[in-house]
Design a protein around this motif. Structure first.
Motif, PDB file in Angstrom:
ATOM      1  N   GLU A  34       0.829  -1.211   0.000  1.00  0.00           N
ATOM      2  CA  GLU A  34       0.000   0.000   0.000  1.00  0.00           C
ATOM      3  C   GLU A  34       0.861   1.257   0.000  1.00  0.00           C
ATOM      4  O   GLU A  34       2.054   1.229   0.300  1.00  0.00           O
ATOM      5  N   ILE A  35       0.242   2.363  -0.383  1.00  0.00           N
ATOM      6  CA  ILE A  35       0.849   3.677  -0.207  1.00  0.00           C
ATOM      7  C   ILE A  35       0.304   4.218   1.097  1.00  0.00           C
ATOM      8  O   ILE A  35      -0.891   4.474   1.236  1.00  0.00           O
ATOM      9  N   PHE A  36       1.193   4.369   2.070  1.00  0.00           N
ATOM     10  CA  PHE A  36       0.792   4.762   3.419  1.00  0.00           C
ATOM     11  C   PHE A  36       1.278   6.180   3.665  1.00  0.00           C
ATOM     12  O   PHE A  36       2.472   6.478   3.536  1.00  0.00           O
ATOM     13  N   GLY A  37       0.371   7.062   4.013  1.00  0.00           N
ATOM     14  CA  GLY A  37       0.715   8.458   4.226  1.00  0.00           C
ATOM     15  C   GLY A  37       0.852   8.794   5.701  1.00  0.00           C
ATOM     16  O   GLY A  37      -0.007   8.433   6.515  1.00  0.00           O
ATOM     17  N   PHE A  38       1.942   9.481   6.038  1.00  0.00           N
ATOM     18  CA  PHE A  38       2.208   9.910   7.405  1.00  0.00           C
ATOM     19  C   PHE A  38       2.233  11.425   7.376  1.00  0.00           C
ATOM     20  O   PHE A  38       3.196  12.033   6.899  1.00  0.00           O
ATOM     21  N   LEU A  39       1.161  12.066   7.856  1.00  0.00           N
ATOM     22  CA  LEU A  39       0.956  13.487   7.627  1.00  0.00           C
ATOM     23  C   LEU A  39       1.047  14.287   8.913  1.00  0.00           C
ATOM     24  O   LEU A  39       0.664  13.815   9.978  1.00  0.00           O
ATOM     25  N   ALA A 151      18.571   6.800  -6.453  1.00  0.00           N
ATOM     26  CA  ALA A 151      19.579   6.237  -5.547  1.00  0.00           C
ATOM     27  C   ALA A 151      18.927   5.365  -4.476  1.00  0.00           C
ATOM     28  O   ALA A 151      19.461   4.334  -4.078  1.00  0.00           O
ATOM     29  N   THR A 152      17.749   5.765  -4.000  1.00  0.00           N
ATOM     30  CA  THR A 152      17.030   5.006  -2.979  1.00  0.00           C
ATOM     31  C   THR A 152      16.578   3.648  -3.501  1.00  0.00           C
ATOM     32  O   THR A 152      16.495   2.676  -2.743  1.00  0.00           O
ATOM     33  N   LEU A 153      16.313   3.566  -4.806  1.00  0.00           N
ATOM     34  CA  LEU A 153      15.757   2.348  -5.399  1.00  0.00           C
ATOM     35  C   LEU A 153      16.815   1.417  -5.977  1.00  0.00           C
ATOM     36  O   LEU A 153      16.469   0.334  -6.472  1.00  0.00           O
ATOM     37  N   LEU A 154      18.073   1.796  -5.922  1.00  0.00           N
ATOM     38  CA  LEU A 154      19.137   1.038  -6.586  1.00  0.00           C
ATOM     39  C   LEU A 154      19.163  -0.436  -6.199  1.00  0.00           C
ATOM     40  O   LEU A 154      19.338  -1.317  -7.051  1.00  0.00           O
ATOM     41  N   HIS A 155      19.016  -0.745  -4.920  1.00  0.00           N
ATOM     42  CA  HIS A 155      19.130  -2.133  -4.465  1.00  0.00           C
ATOM     43  C   HIS A 155      17.782  -2.859  -4.480  1.00  0.00           C
ATOM     44  O   HIS A 155      17.638  -3.932  -3.903  1.00  0.00           O
ATOM     45  N   ASN A 156      16.807  -2.253  -5.177  1.00  0.00           N
ATOM     46  CA  ASN A 156      15.489  -2.856  -5.387  1.00  0.00           C
ATOM     47  C   ASN A 156      14.790  -3.229  -4.076  1.00  0.00           C
ATOM     48  O   ASN A 156      14.346  -4.361  -3.888  1.00  0.00           O
ATOM     49  N   PRO A 157      14.655  -2.274  -3.149  1.00  0.00           N
ATOM     50  CA  PRO A 157      13.993  -2.575  -1.872  1.00  0.00           C
ATOM     51  C   PRO A 157      12.496  -2.780  -2.070  1.00  0.00           C
ATOM     52  O   PRO A 157      11.895  -2.230  -2.997  1.00  0.00           O
ATOM     53  N   ASP A 158      11.883  -3.568  -1.201  1.00  0.00           N
ATOM     54  CA  ASP A 158      10.426  -3.741  -1.305  1.00  0.00           C
ATOM     55  C   ASP A 158       9.671  -2.886  -0.303  1.00  0.00           C
ATOM     56  O   ASP A 158       8.448  -2.833  -0.314  1.00  0.00           O
ATOM     57  N   THR A 183       3.250   4.014  -9.452  1.00  0.00           N
ATOM     58  CA  THR A 183       3.811   2.929 -10.248  1.00  0.00           C
ATOM     59  C   THR A 183       4.554   1.938  -9.364  1.00  0.00           C
ATOM     60  O   THR A 183       4.446   0.716  -9.540  1.00  0.00           O
ATOM     61  N   LEU A 184       5.323   2.445  -8.401  1.00  0.00           N
ATOM     62  CA  LEU A 184       6.032   1.560  -7.471  1.00  0.00           C
ATOM     63  C   LEU A 184       5.051   0.665  -6.712  1.00  0.00           C
ATOM     64  O   LEU A 184       5.288  -0.538  -6.564  1.00  0.00           O
ATOM     65  N   ALA A 185       3.959   1.248  -6.229  1.00  0.00           N
ATOM     66  CA  ALA A 185       2.964   0.465  -5.495  1.00  0.00           C
ATOM     67  C   ALA A 185       2.302  -0.569  -6.404  1.00  0.00           C
ATOM     68  O   ALA A 185       2.051  -1.705  -5.990  1.00  0.00           O
ATOM     69  N   GLN A 186       2.030  -0.190  -7.635  1.00  0.00           N
ATOM     70  CA  GLN A 186       1.441  -1.136  -8.587  1.00  0.00           C
ATOM     71  C   GLN A 186       2.371  -2.306  -8.876  1.00  0.00           C
ATOM     72  O   GLN A 186       1.917  -3.400  -9.214  1.00  0.00           O
ATOM     73  N   ASN A 187       3.680  -2.063  -8.715  1.00  0.00           N
ATOM     74  CA  ASN A 187       4.671  -3.115  -8.926  1.00  0.00           C
ATOM     75  C   ASN A 187       4.956  -3.920  -7.657  1.00  0.00           C
ATOM     76  O   ASN A 187       5.911  -4.686  -7.610  1.00  0.00           O
ATOM     77  N   HIS A 196       3.737  17.232   4.506  1.00  0.00           N
ATOM     78  CA  HIS A 196       2.854  18.196   5.155  1.00  0.00           C
ATOM     79  C   HIS A 196       1.909  18.819   4.142  1.00  0.00           C
ATOM     80  O   HIS A 196       1.179  19.743   4.460  1.00  0.00           O
ATOM     81  N   TYR A 197       1.936  18.298   2.878  1.00  0.00           N
ATOM     82  CA  TYR A 197       0.983  18.731   1.854  1.00  0.00           C
ATOM     83  C   TYR A 197      -0.261  17.846   1.941  1.00  0.00           C
ATOM     84  O   TYR A 197      -0.226  16.672   1.560  1.00  0.00           O
ATOM     85  N   MET A 198      -1.349  18.405   2.448  1.00  0.00           N
ATOM     86  CA  MET A 198      -2.546  17.602   2.664  1.00  0.00           C
ATOM     87  C   MET A 198      -3.159  17.089   1.360  1.00  0.00           C
ATOM     88  O   MET A 198      -3.759  16.020   1.322  1.00  0.00           O
ATOM     89  N   ASP A 199      -2.999  17.844   0.261  1.00  0.00           N
ATOM     90  CA  ASP A 199      -3.584  17.393  -0.993  1.00  0.00           C
ATOM     91  C   ASP A 199      -2.909  16.116  -1.494  1.00  0.00           C
ATOM     92  O   ASP A 199      -3.526  15.298  -2.165  1.00  0.00           O
ATOM     93  N   GLU A 200      -1.615  15.916  -1.146  1.00  0.00           N
ATOM     94  CA  GLU A 200      -0.917  14.714  -1.592  1.00  0.00           C
ATOM     95  C   GLU A 200      -1.471  13.457  -0.938  1.00  0.00           C
ATOM     96  O   GLU A 200      -1.383  12.366  -1.497  1.00  0.00           O
ATOM     97  N   ALA A 201      -2.027  13.598   0.254  1.00  0.00           N
ATOM     98  CA  ALA A 201      -2.542  12.440   0.970  1.00  0.00           C
ATOM     99  C   ALA A 201      -3.723  11.789   0.266  1.00  0.00           C
ATOM    100  O   ALA A 201      -4.063  10.644   0.553  1.00  0.00           O
ATOM    101  N   GLU A 202      -4.355  12.514  -0.646  1.00  0.00           N
ATOM    102  CA  GLU A 202      -5.466  11.942  -1.407  1.00  0.00           C
ATOM    103  C   GLU A 202      -5.014  10.728  -2.220  1.00  0.00           C
ATOM    104  O   GLU A 202      -5.822   9.879  -2.576  1.00  0.00           O
ATOM    105  N   TYR A 203      -3.713  10.647  -2.519  1.00  0.00           N
ATOM    106  CA  TYR A 203      -3.195   9.533  -3.313  1.00  0.00           C
ATOM    107  C   TYR A 203      -2.897   8.301  -2.461  1.00  0.00           C
ATOM    108  O   TYR A 203      -2.544   7.250  -3.002  1.00  0.00           O
TER     109      TYR A 203
END
Length: 309
Positions: A34-39, A151-158, A183-187, A196-203
């Motif tokens: 899941e995409i988990f938001g911490f706001l 750089a964060t995704l280089l080692h293919n973390p889950d 896309t990452l979540a779909q994969n 701290h952007y409340m509109d982003e939490a809609e995703y």
């Protein structure tokens, strides 16, 4: 149907620095994939919590489990599965993008022959292959953040932690970032995002709202809107210049709180029947219509309710 176990479980987590509690007894879980938001506002305790989950900071008390393993005693085992993009840009400005990614890959223990194609693959994924040979210091702020994501995704973390990834970026970059996150979540990746952007939490699939180290609300965006706004807000558009007196009336009659918006007032109604009766007495002064509440409305109401306790 088999239910996937939670990938993260946090129970009564507290982190204290002297007498100050940066995180104060919070509990939550994150589902796999899941995409988990911490706001929350800056200083709410978001980064401190992430650092505990990643094994970078020991909690004062409480437990943090990743895949059922206690992070404090299994950090070495869990580290290869975790990707963490911190708030602070960590790449070297005088090196090219390619050189930075080669160096970052070596820190993850990847072989040099494997890092180069992986870096090129990731730069294609984020749509910035043309920047591979450019010094990082010449890139725009938004592109730098994208490179940090690669750089964060280089080692293919889950399990991917993104701490305020869009802070200070343009609206276009923010949209691009969230396209990549989806896309990452779909994969099959689990993405834990602080913002701290409340509109982003809609995703996000589910979100936690933090304030001053404590959780003040949790749920899906729609659940929180229904919880805090069983009566939807309304927007008033004025046909006569009586806006100031209407605002005073709403406050005096305890019908709701009002704020300005383009062309009128946006009212968080507390008594819809009373508001409708009042509106009839001001027929010809304004028209109104219900509007869907935003997560910013939810956060402000949650905070105001907590402060009133």
């Amino acid at each position: 149907m088999k239910t996937e176990p939670n990938v993260i479980e946090v129970e009564n987590l507290t982190v204290a620095f002297g007498d100050f509690k940066a995180v104060d007894g919070i509990s939550f879980y994150v589902k796999r994939g899941e995409i988990f938001g911490f706001l929350g506002a800056n200083g709410a305790g978001k980064t401190t919590t992430i650092r505990c989950i990643c094994g970078l900071l020991n909690p004062t008390s409480g437990t943090v489990l990743v895949d059922g393993k206690d992070v404090s005693s299994h950090t070495a085992v869990l580290k290869p599965r975790i990707g963490y993009m911190s708030q602070k840009f960590t790449l070297y400005p005088d090196l090219t993008v390619r050189e930075n990614l080669l160096f970052a890959g070596s820190l993850y223990g990847l072989r040099r022959k494997d890092i180069k194609p992986r870096a090129e693959e990731l730069m294609r994924f984020i749509g910035l292959s043309q920047h591979l040979n450019e010094p990082v210091k010449l890139l725009s702020g938004g592109v730098k953040q994208m490179v940090a994501l690669a750089a964060t995704l280089l080692h293919n973390p889950d399990l991917i932690f993104l701490d305020e990834p869009t802070a200070g970026t343009s609206p276009i970059t923010r949209a691009d970032f969230w396209r990549l996150i989806r896309t990452l979540a779909q994969n099959g990746k689990t993405v834990f995002v602080t913002t701290h952007y409340m509109d982003e939490a809609e995703y996000c699939g589910r979100i936690v709202l933090m304030e001053r180290g404590r959780i003040i609300a949790t749920g899906t965006p729609e659940e929180l809107k229904k919880q805090f706004f069983p009566v939807p807000p309304v927007e008033l558009v004025f046909t006569q210049p009586r806006q100031a007196s209407v605002r005073e009336d709403l406050q005096r009659l305890n019908l709701g709180t009002a704020e300005n918006f383009s062309g009128g007032l946006r009212v968080r109604v507390t008594d819809m029947e009373g508001f409708k009766a009042y509106a009839q007495t001001r027929e010809g002064v304004f028209t109104y219509r219900p509007v869907a509440p935003t997560l910013e409305d939810v956060f402000l109401k949650a905070v105001s309710g907590r402060n009133a306790q």
